[in-house]
Design a protein around this motif. Structure first.
Motif, mmCIF file in Angstrom:
data_model
loop_
_atom_site.group_PDB
_atom_site.id
_atom_site.type_symbol
_atom_site.label_atom_id
_atom_site.label_comp_id
_atom_site.label_asym_id
_atom_site.label_seq_id
_atom_site.Cartn_x
_atom_site.Cartn_y
_atom_site.Cartn_z
ATOM 1 N N VAL A 5 68.009 52.404 -9.200
ATOM 2 C CA VAL A 5 66.863 53.290 -9.096
ATOM 3 C C VAL A 5 65.778 52.602 -8.272
ATOM 4 O O VAL A 5 65.274 51.544 -8.668
ATOM 5 C CB VAL A 5 66.319 53.658 -10.478
ATOM 6 C CG1 VAL A 5 65.103 54.583 -10.326
ATOM 7 C CG2 VAL A 5 67.396 54.337 -11.317
ATOM 8 N N GLU A 6 65.426 53.225 -7.141
ATOM 9 C CA GLU A 6 64.367 52.691 -6.286
ATOM 10 C C GLU A 6 63.019 53.284 -6.675
ATOM 11 O O GLU A 6 62.935 54.408 -7.180
ATOM 12 C CB GLU A 6 64.613 53.016 -4.809
ATOM 13 C CG GLU A 6 65.909 52.488 -4.240
ATOM 14 C CD GLU A 6 66.986 53.541 -4.187
ATOM 15 O OE1 GLU A 6 67.901 53.428 -3.344
ATOM 16 O OE2 GLU A 6 66.921 54.500 -4.991
ATOM 17 N N SER A 7 61.963 52.537 -6.388
ATOM 18 C CA SER A 7 60.601 53.024 -6.572
ATOM 19 C C SER A 7 59.685 52.286 -5.607
ATOM 20 O O SER A 7 60.097 51.287 -4.997
ATOM 21 C CB SER A 7 60.140 52.821 -8.012
ATOM 22 O OG SER A 7 60.119 51.442 -8.338
ATOM 23 N N SER A 21 60.875 48.526 -5.062
ATOM 24 C CA SER A 21 61.634 47.898 -6.133
ATOM 25 C C SER A 21 62.919 48.680 -6.354
ATOM 26 O O SER A 21 62.969 49.895 -6.124
ATOM 27 C CB SER A 21 60.836 47.874 -7.441
ATOM 28 O OG SER A 21 59.645 47.146 -7.307
ATOM 29 N N CYS A 22 63.925 47.993 -6.794
ATOM 30 C CA CYS A 22 65.209 48.621 -7.112
ATOM 31 C C CYS A 22 65.719 47.949 -8.379
ATOM 32 O O CYS A 22 65.905 46.731 -8.397
ATOM 33 C CB CYS A 22 66.193 48.434 -5.966
ATOM 34 S SG CYS A 22 67.878 48.947 -6.316
ATOM 35 N N SER A 71 63.643 39.914 -1.993
ATOM 36 C CA SER A 71 63.723 38.932 -3.070
ATOM 37 C C SER A 71 64.327 39.609 -4.292
ATOM 38 O O SER A 71 64.467 40.828 -4.331
ATOM 39 C CB SER A 71 62.334 38.362 -3.406
ATOM 40 O OG SER A 71 61.465 39.392 -3.850
ATOM 41 N N ARG A 72 64.684 38.801 -5.276
ATOM 42 C CA ARG A 72 65.257 39.370 -6.492
ATOM 43 C C ARG A 72 64.812 38.555 -7.696
ATOM 44 O O ARG A 72 64.523 37.359 -7.600
ATOM 45 C CB ARG A 72 66.774 39.419 -6.415
ATOM 46 C CG ARG A 72 67.470 38.082 -6.407
ATOM 47 C CD ARG A 72 68.958 38.235 -6.089
ATOM 48 N NE ARG A 72 69.658 39.043 -7.085
ATOM 49 C CZ ARG A 72 70.839 39.622 -6.863
ATOM 50 N NH1 ARG A 72 71.436 39.505 -5.681
ATOM 51 N NH2 ARG A 72 71.421 40.318 -7.820
ATOM 52 N N VAL A 79 65.570 43.997 -7.534
ATOM 53 C CA VAL A 79 65.430 43.470 -6.184
ATOM 54 C C VAL A 79 64.227 44.149 -5.541
ATOM 55 O O VAL A 79 63.939 45.317 -5.820
ATOM 56 C CB VAL A 79 66.724 43.702 -5.359
ATOM 57 C CG1 VAL A 79 67.023 45.175 -5.196
ATOM 58 C CG2 VAL A 79 66.632 43.012 -4.014
ATOM 59 N N TYR A 80 63.525 43.379 -4.722
ATOM 60 C CA TYR A 80 62.291 43.865 -4.106
ATOM 61 C C TYR A 80 62.400 43.834 -2.586
ATOM 62 O O TYR A 80 63.144 43.035 -2.012
ATOM 63 C CB TYR A 80 61.107 42.989 -4.522
ATOM 64 C CG TYR A 80 60.914 42.863 -6.006
ATOM 65 C CD1 TYR A 80 61.402 41.759 -6.700
ATOM 66 C CD2 TYR A 80 60.237 43.845 -6.717
ATOM 67 C CE1 TYR A 80 61.225 41.639 -8.063
ATOM 68 C CE2 TYR A 80 60.062 43.738 -8.079
ATOM 69 C CZ TYR A 80 60.555 42.630 -8.756
ATOM 70 O OH TYR A 80 60.379 42.518 -10.104
ATOM 71 N N LEU A 81 61.609 44.690 -1.958
ATOM 72 C CA LEU A 81 61.415 44.620 -0.517
ATOM 73 C C LEU A 81 59.921 44.713 -0.257
ATOM 74 O O LEU A 81 59.327 45.787 -0.402
ATOM 75 C CB LEU A 81 62.166 45.742 0.208
ATOM 76 C CG LEU A 81 62.104 45.657 1.736
ATOM 77 C CD1 LEU A 81 62.906 44.440 2.230
ATOM 78 C CD2 LEU A 81 62.644 46.934 2.380
ATOM 79 N N GLN A 82 59.327 43.577 0.068
ATOM 80 C CA GLN A 82 57.912 43.548 0.427
ATOM 81 C C GLN A 82 57.800 43.869 1.905
ATOM 82 O O GLN A 82 58.387 43.171 2.736
ATOM 83 C CB GLN A 82 57.320 42.173 0.123
ATOM 84 C CG GLN A 82 55.863 42.026 0.522
ATOM 85 C CD GLN A 82 54.933 42.888 -0.309
ATOM 86 O OE1 GLN A 82 55.069 42.963 -1.527
ATOM 87 N NE2 GLN A 82 53.997 43.566 0.349
#
Length: 122
Positions: A5-7, A21-22, A71-72, A79-82
């Protein structure tokens, strides 16, 4: 089965930042490589970033290198994507994916989220 689930998507002006975020409830999350891809309507999925099971190895598309960071946190199954210095051409639906290989290729990923929309205005 890994349900992702992404947000964190939304609308931002050029030069701004967002953090995607996932997350998953799967206890096996820490066994998987994770990737972020993006897709425009009518186009194929484009690789953005990936990292291996413990975050020690990361890959980035040239178009986002130096602006995006993957990052995770395995303790949070997330897991994140900044995304910094966003550009209008970053506008897309963003998807996270889980697979056994740390790869730039969508076909190497088994599980996919539903996507979150990012819109960057000029």
């Amino acid at each position: 089965q890994v349900h992702l689930v992404e947000s964190g998507g939304g609308m931002v002006q050029a030069g701004g930042s967002l953090r995607l975020s996932c997350t998953t409830s799967a206890r096996t999350f820490r066994e998987y490589a994770m990737g972020w891809f993006r897709q425009a309507p009518g186009k194929g999925r484009e690789f953005v970033a990936a990292l291996n099971y413990n975050g020690a190895t990361t890959y980035y598309a040239d178009s986002v290198k130096g602006r995006f960071t993957i990052s995770r946190d395995n303790s949070k199954n997330t897991v994140y994507l900044q995304m910094n210095s966003l550009k209008p051409e970053d506008t897309d639906a963003y998807y996270c994916a889980a697979g056994r290989l740390t790869s730039r290729a969508p076909h190497d990923y088994t599980y996919w989220g539903q996507g979150t929309r990012v819109t960057v205005s000029s």
